[in-house]
Design an enzyme around this catalytic site. Structure first.
Site, PDB file in Angstrom:
ATOM      1  N   CYS A  62       0.473   3.385   3.101  1.00 61.21           N
ATOM      2  CA  CYS A  62       1.147   2.793   4.264  1.00 61.21           C
ATOM      3  C   CYS A  62       2.650   3.058   4.185  1.00 61.21           C
ATOM      4  O   CYS A  62       3.285   3.360   5.200  1.00 61.21           O
ATOM      5  CB  CYS A  62       0.865   1.300   4.347  1.00 61.21           C
ATOM      6  SG  CYS A  62      -0.808   0.873   4.899  1.00 61.21           S
ATOM      7  N   CYS A  73       0.845  -1.198   0.000  1.00 60.89           N
ATOM      8  CA  CYS A  73       0.000   0.000   0.000  1.00 60.89           C
ATOM      9  C   CYS A  73       0.880   1.248   0.000  1.00 60.89           C
ATOM     10  O   CYS A  73       1.667   1.477   0.920  1.00 60.89           O
ATOM     11  CB  CYS A  73      -0.920  -0.001   1.219  1.00 60.89           C
ATOM     12  SG  CYS A  73      -1.850   1.535   1.425  1.00 60.89           S
ATOM     13  N   HIS A  99      -6.638   2.796   0.424  1.00 62.81           N
ATOM     14  CA  HIS A  99      -6.330   3.171   1.811  1.00 62.81           C
ATOM     15  C   HIS A  99      -7.177   4.413   2.064  1.00 62.81           C
ATOM     16  O   HIS A  99      -7.088   5.387   1.304  1.00 62.81           O
ATOM     17  CB  HIS A  99      -4.843   3.483   1.964  1.00 62.81           C
ATOM     18  CG  HIS A  99      -4.399   3.767   3.372  1.00 62.81           C
ATOM     19  ND1 HIS A  99      -3.449   2.997   4.007  1.00 62.81           N
ATOM     20  CD2 HIS A  99      -4.763   4.725   4.261  1.00 62.81           C
ATOM     21  CE1 HIS A  99      -3.238   3.491   5.232  1.00 62.81           C
ATOM     22  NE2 HIS A  99      -4.032   4.553   5.399  1.00 62.81           N
ATOM     23  N   HIS A 148      -8.566   7.784   2.702  1.00 65.13           N
ATOM     24  CA  HIS A 148      -7.889   9.077   2.718  1.00 65.13           C
ATOM     25  C   HIS A 148      -8.890  10.176   2.424  1.00 65.13           C
ATOM     26  O   HIS A 148      -9.924   9.960   1.793  1.00 65.13           O
ATOM     27  CB  HIS A 148      -6.716   9.119   1.732  1.00 65.13           C
ATOM     28  CG  HIS A 148      -7.064   8.816   0.308  1.00 65.13           C
ATOM     29  ND1 HIS A 148      -7.344   7.544  -0.155  1.00 65.13           N
ATOM     30  CD2 HIS A 148      -7.167   9.627  -0.769  1.00 65.13           C
ATOM     31  CE1 HIS A 148      -7.590   7.588  -1.453  1.00 65.13           C
ATOM     32  NE2 HIS A 148      -7.498   8.854  -1.853  1.00 65.13           N
ATOM     33  N   THR A 155      -8.396   5.458  -6.248  1.00 67.01           N
ATOM     34  CA  THR A 155      -7.262   4.813  -6.904  1.00 67.01           C
ATOM     35  C   THR A 155      -6.289   4.177  -5.919  1.00 67.01           C
ATOM     36  O   THR A 155      -5.523   3.301  -6.300  1.00 67.01           O
ATOM     37  CB  THR A 155      -6.499   5.812  -7.795  1.00 67.01           C
ATOM     38  OG1 THR A 155      -6.081   6.915  -6.997  1.00 67.01           O
ATOM     39  CG2 THR A 155      -7.382   6.296  -8.940  1.00 67.01           C
ATOM     40  N   ASP A 185      -0.683  16.852  -1.896  1.00 71.05           N
ATOM     41  CA  ASP A 185      -0.974  16.005  -3.046  1.00 71.05           C
ATOM     42  C   ASP A 185       0.052  16.248  -4.149  1.00 71.05           C
ATOM     43  O   ASP A 185       0.460  17.390  -4.386  1.00 71.05           O
ATOM     44  CB  ASP A 185      -2.390  16.301  -3.563  1.00 71.05           C
ATOM     45  CG  ASP A 185      -2.904  15.244  -4.505  1.00 71.05           C
ATOM     46  OD1 ASP A 185      -2.427  15.199  -5.657  1.00 71.05           O
ATOM     47  OD2 ASP A 185      -3.785  14.470  -4.101  1.00 71.05           O
ATOM     48  N   HIS A 217      -9.136  14.045   0.900  1.00 75.51           N
ATOM     49  CA  HIS A 217      -8.555  15.168   0.178  1.00 75.51           C
ATOM     50  C   HIS A 217      -9.101  16.441   0.810  1.00 75.51           C
ATOM     51  O   HIS A 217     -10.315  16.557   1.020  1.00 75.51           O
ATOM     52  CB  HIS A 217      -8.991  15.158  -1.295  1.00 75.51           C
ATOM     53  CG  HIS A 217      -8.490  14.004  -2.082  1.00 75.51           C
ATOM     54  ND1 HIS A 217      -7.371  14.095  -2.884  1.00 75.51           N
ATOM     55  CD2 HIS A 217      -8.950  12.736  -2.209  1.00 75.51           C
ATOM     56  CE1 HIS A 217      -7.174  12.925  -3.470  1.00 75.51           C
ATOM     57  NE2 HIS A 217      -8.126  12.087  -3.078  1.00 75.51           N
ATOM     58  N   HIS A 270      -4.126   0.960   8.479  1.00 81.43           N
ATOM     59  CA  HIS A 270      -4.629   0.654   7.141  1.00 81.43           C
ATOM     60  C   HIS A 270      -6.112   0.296   7.228  1.00 81.43           C
ATOM     61  O   HIS A 270      -6.494  -0.678   7.856  1.00 81.43           O
ATOM     62  CB  HIS A 270      -3.856  -0.490   6.492  1.00 81.43           C
ATOM     63  CG  HIS A 270      -4.342  -0.770   5.103  1.00 81.43           C
ATOM     64  ND1 HIS A 270      -3.874  -0.062   4.016  1.00 81.43           N
ATOM     65  CD2 HIS A 270      -5.278  -1.619   4.631  1.00 81.43           C
ATOM     66  CE1 HIS A 270      -4.496  -0.491   2.933  1.00 81.43           C
ATOM     67  NE2 HIS A 270      -5.361  -1.436   3.277  1.00 81.43           N
TER      68      HIS A 270
END
Length: 113
Positions: free
Chosen positions: A7, A4, A97, A99, A94, A30, A101, A46
């Protein structure tokens, strides 16, 4: 998870432009920003997606949500920001994991996408 990418970022195996880090999360800018300020906030634990969140993750996710406003201010976001979590293939997740934004410092149109 060994393969990952997030990770690996959390474990400092891959470099990133870190905005903030503690024992529960890491926030980093990003690589392909979609706004003047665009960073990601990920749990160090995770969790594949929002669909994989369990009741045991409630405290961690509450902590992350409480931290996002502080991080937006630290990143210099003014006049509001958007928090996005893509969940699944049709939402264009994509990286598997969880996340978030955080995008700001420009008008963000509605509806998105």
């Amino acid at each position: 998870m060994a393969d990952c990418i997030f990770c690996m970022i959390a474990n400092h195996e891959i470099p990133s432009n870190v905005l903030y880090e503690d024992d529960k999360l890491i926030a980093f800018h990003d690589l392909s920003p979609q706004a003047p300020v665009h960073f990601l906030v990920i749990p160090k634990k995770h969790i594949e997606s929002l669909d994989a969140v369990t009741p045991e993750d409630a405290e961690l996710l509450g902590y992350i949500m409480c931290k996002i406003g502080e991080l937006a201010a630290k990143a210099g976001i003014e006049n509001g920001y958007r928090v996005v979590s893509n969940n699944g293939e049709n939402a264009f997740q994509t990286v598997k994991h969880l996340h978030f934004h955080v995008l700001g410092n420009r008008p963000l149109l509605w509806p998105p996408g």
